[in-house]
Design a protein around this motif. Structure first.
Motif, mmCIF file in Angstrom:
data_model
loop_
_atom_site.group_PDB
_atom_site.id
_atom_site.type_symbol
_atom_site.label_atom_id
_atom_site.label_comp_id
_atom_site.label_asym_id
_atom_site.label_seq_id
_atom_site.Cartn_x
_atom_site.Cartn_y
_atom_site.Cartn_z
ATOM 1 N N SER A 69 146.753 132.413 38.444
ATOM 2 C CA SER A 69 146.716 133.064 39.787
ATOM 3 C C SER A 69 146.673 131.856 40.741
ATOM 4 N N LEU A 70 146.318 130.587 40.115
ATOM 5 C CA LEU A 70 146.634 129.478 41.229
ATOM 6 C C LEU A 70 147.796 129.885 41.420
ATOM 7 N N LEU A 71 148.481 129.964 40.344
ATOM 8 C CA LEU A 71 150.125 129.739 40.178
ATOM 9 C C LEU A 71 150.357 130.746 41.427
ATOM 10 N N LEU A 72 150.556 132.073 40.758
ATOM 11 C CA LEU A 72 151.334 132.950 41.301
ATOM 12 C C LEU A 72 150.878 133.111 43.260
ATOM 13 N N LEU A 73 149.549 132.573 43.469
ATOM 14 C CA LEU A 73 149.165 133.154 45.158
ATOM 15 C C LEU A 73 149.358 131.554 45.697
ATOM 16 N N ALA A 74 149.220 130.794 44.977
ATOM 17 C CA ALA A 74 149.948 129.603 45.742
ATOM 18 C C ALA A 74 151.249 129.277 46.370
ATOM 19 N N LEU A 75 152.318 130.458 45.131
ATOM 20 C CA LEU A 75 154.094 130.724 46.072
ATOM 21 C C LEU A 75 154.109 131.814 46.896
ATOM 22 N N LEU A 76 153.235 132.496 46.399
ATOM 23 C CA LEU A 76 153.215 133.265 47.524
ATOM 24 C C LEU A 76 152.519 133.001 49.033
ATOM 25 N N ALA A 77 151.305 132.316 48.873
ATOM 26 C CA ALA A 77 150.922 131.365 49.976
ATOM 27 C C ALA A 77 151.744 130.933 50.856
ATOM 28 N N ALA A 78 152.705 129.768 49.662
ATOM 29 C CA ALA A 78 154.053 129.069 50.535
ATOM 30 C C ALA A 78 155.092 129.729 51.349
ATOM 31 N N THR A 79 155.325 131.202 51.112
ATOM 32 C CA THR A 79 155.907 131.779 52.135
ATOM 33 C C THR A 79 155.162 132.175 53.608
ATOM 34 N N GLY A 80 153.738 132.287 53.433
ATOM 35 C CA GLY A 80 153.538 132.344 55.171
ATOM 36 C C GLY A 80 152.678 133.480 55.095
ATOM 37 N N ALA B 31 150.504 136.946 54.921
ATOM 38 C CA ALA B 31 148.967 136.891 54.716
ATOM 39 C C ALA B 31 148.202 135.726 54.496
ATOM 40 N N PRO B 32 148.168 135.212 55.487
ATOM 41 C CA PRO B 32 147.871 133.157 56.319
ATOM 42 C C PRO B 32 146.129 133.017 55.364
ATOM 43 N N ARG B 33 145.553 134.242 55.799
ATOM 44 C CA ARG B 33 143.737 134.562 55.716
ATOM 45 C C ARG B 33 143.933 134.343 54.431
ATOM 46 N N LEU B 34 144.435 135.900 53.803
ATOM 47 C CA LEU B 34 143.597 136.472 52.753
ATOM 48 C C LEU B 34 143.923 135.370 51.401
ATOM 49 N N LEU B 35 145.596 134.935 51.784
ATOM 50 C CA LEU B 35 146.159 134.511 50.379
ATOM 51 C C LEU B 35 145.536 132.736 50.702
ATOM 52 N N GLY B 36 145.600 132.017 52.006
ATOM 53 C CA GLY B 36 144.444 130.784 51.902
ATOM 54 C C GLY B 36 143.728 130.893 51.295
ATOM 55 N N TRP B 37 142.341 131.523 51.746
ATOM 56 C CA TRP B 37 141.487 131.466 51.941
ATOM 57 C C TRP B 37 141.287 131.548 50.111
ATOM 58 N N ALA B 38 141.904 132.602 49.124
ATOM 59 C CA ALA B 38 141.653 132.763 47.682
ATOM 60 C C ALA B 38 142.257 131.543 46.928
ATOM 61 N N VAL B 39 143.314 130.800 47.646
ATOM 62 C CA VAL B 39 143.999 129.300 46.956
ATOM 63 C C VAL B 39 143.383 128.498 47.131
ATOM 64 N N LEU C 156 143.763 125.543 56.800
ATOM 65 C CA LEU C 156 144.584 126.135 56.889
ATOM 66 C C LEU C 156 144.915 127.433 57.121
ATOM 67 N N PRO C 157 143.843 128.574 56.298
ATOM 68 C CA PRO C 157 143.702 129.780 56.713
ATOM 69 C C PRO C 157 143.646 130.017 58.019
ATOM 70 N N THR C 158 142.295 128.961 58.914
ATOM 71 C CA THR C 158 142.202 129.339 60.362
ATOM 72 C C THR C 158 143.362 129.436 61.106
ATOM 73 N N ALA C 159 144.601 128.496 60.812
ATOM 74 C CA ALA C 159 145.425 128.659 61.505
ATOM 75 C C ALA C 159 146.144 130.261 62.326
ATOM 76 N N GLY C 160 146.096 131.058 61.256
ATOM 77 C CA GLY C 160 146.675 131.941 62.264
ATOM 78 C C GLY C 160 148.154 132.248 61.238
ATOM 79 N N ARG C 161 148.900 132.977 61.895
ATOM 80 C CA ARG C 161 150.501 133.423 60.920
ATOM 81 C C ARG C 161 151.073 132.117 62.614
ATOM 82 N N ALA C 162 152.029 131.605 61.670
ATOM 83 C CA ALA C 162 152.926 130.745 62.274
ATOM 84 C C ALA C 162 154.418 130.751 61.484
ATOM 85 N N ARG C 163 155.745 130.551 62.375
ATOM 86 C CA ARG C 163 157.003 130.869 61.364
ATOM 87 C C ARG C 163 157.903 129.609 62.053
#
Length: 310
Positions: free
Chosen positions: A72-83, A85-93, A124-131
């Protein structure tokens, strides 16, 4: 103080730092801490959870639990690296990696090089969206990076405090580095060990630099980067002599760097001849055009009652 804690930084820096940290988490699972999976086969009575593990409380690791956390952590970390859902994926990781570390460190050994990384995952989940490439400045992102920087420097300062608290002055004049070289030293370390008193001088230097590490916050930007470069060089020497990498700490320390200037995908497109417009340049183009374009000519209406000829 609040202005310093929330000093705005480019969103592109936050995006780059976020990508780097989550990719490191994925790499950590398969390169640096795959041994955590072996904890599932250790008898449960040997599991002595850290204080946070006793407070929550968390279950004793089982093969099923460890496998679920790993994948789960491996999959979610790779998804979070894309930027996305930064809060949802960030808190999960953050939650899964914290549990991964609790399992890793609840069998008698606790590594102090993961404080900065854990703090980075928490903020990092508190930083919001960033491009990537976005030059717009953000206070939320600045706060996330600043808190991570504080954790990184606390790792150094508190390490020196622990040395002096538990080892006293004997840590400075003892054979700490000599024993480390005997246990896991390299050929390069063997050469250094032959120089009389050099290891003692190195021990004094290590404690001095750790105690003085908070000075980095008082320096101008240019000198701050130079001092961070010295931090990295210290760890290069550490790897070259006693093969200790402090990889999680090094990843968190990139919070000091202008990562928005690192654009690997853009560089790859340039090398392959498929360069597209830089988002930062596209956003700035209308403003620049409005500032540089010549003013349009305005037709003047003839003045009534004034002769047209001389």
């Amino acid at each position: 103080m609040s202005r310093w804690l929330t000093e705005p930084v480019p969103r592109g820096r936050v995006a780059a730092f976020r990508t780097l940290i989550y990719l490191f988490v994925a790499a950590d699972l398969v390169i640096f801490t795959p041994w955590v999976r072996t904890r599932a086969s250790v008898p449960g009575e040997l599991y002595q959870p850290l204080l946070i593990g006793r407070m929550l409380p968390l279950p004793t690791p089982t093969p099923t639990l460890v496998a679920v956390i790993f994948w789960s952590l491996l999959l979610l970390a790779l998804l979070a690296a894309t930027g996305r859902a930064p809060r949802l994926l960030g808190w999960a990781v953050c939650a899964l990696y914290l549990e991964w570390m609790i399992i890793a460190m609840s069998y008698g050994k606790v590594d102090h090089d993961r404080i900065g990384l854990l703090v980075a995952l928490a903020v990092l989940p508190t930083a919001g969206r960033a491009r990537h490439g976005d030059a717009t400045r953000t206070e939320a992102g600045g706060w996330a990076l600043r808190v991570t920087q504080i954790a990184v420097i606390c790792t150094y300062f508190l390490a020196a405090w622990a040395k002096l608290r538990f080892g006293g002055l004997d840590w400075l004049t003892g054979s700490v580095l000599a024993r480390a070289i005997i246990r896991r030293g390299t050929d390069f370390a063997d050469l250094i060990a032959q120089v009389p008193y050099l290891l003692i001088v190195a021990q004094f230097g290590i404690v001095a630099f750790e105690l003085l590490s908070p000075v980095v916050f008082l320096l101008p930007a240019r000198w701050r980067l130079a001092m961070v470069g010295f931090f990295y060089s210290f760890h290069v020497v550490t790897i070259a002599t006693i093969t200790i990498s402090f990889a999680p700490h090094l990843a968190a320390m990139t919070s000091f760097l202008p990562l928005e200037k690192v654009r690997p995908l853009l560089w790859a497109r340039r090398l392959t001849g498929r360069q597209g417009p830089d988002p930062a340049e596209v956003d700035a183009e209308p403003v620049e055009a409005s500032l540089t374009a010549p003013a349009p000519l305005v037709d003047q209406a003839p003045v009534v009652g004034r002769p047209a000829g001389p």
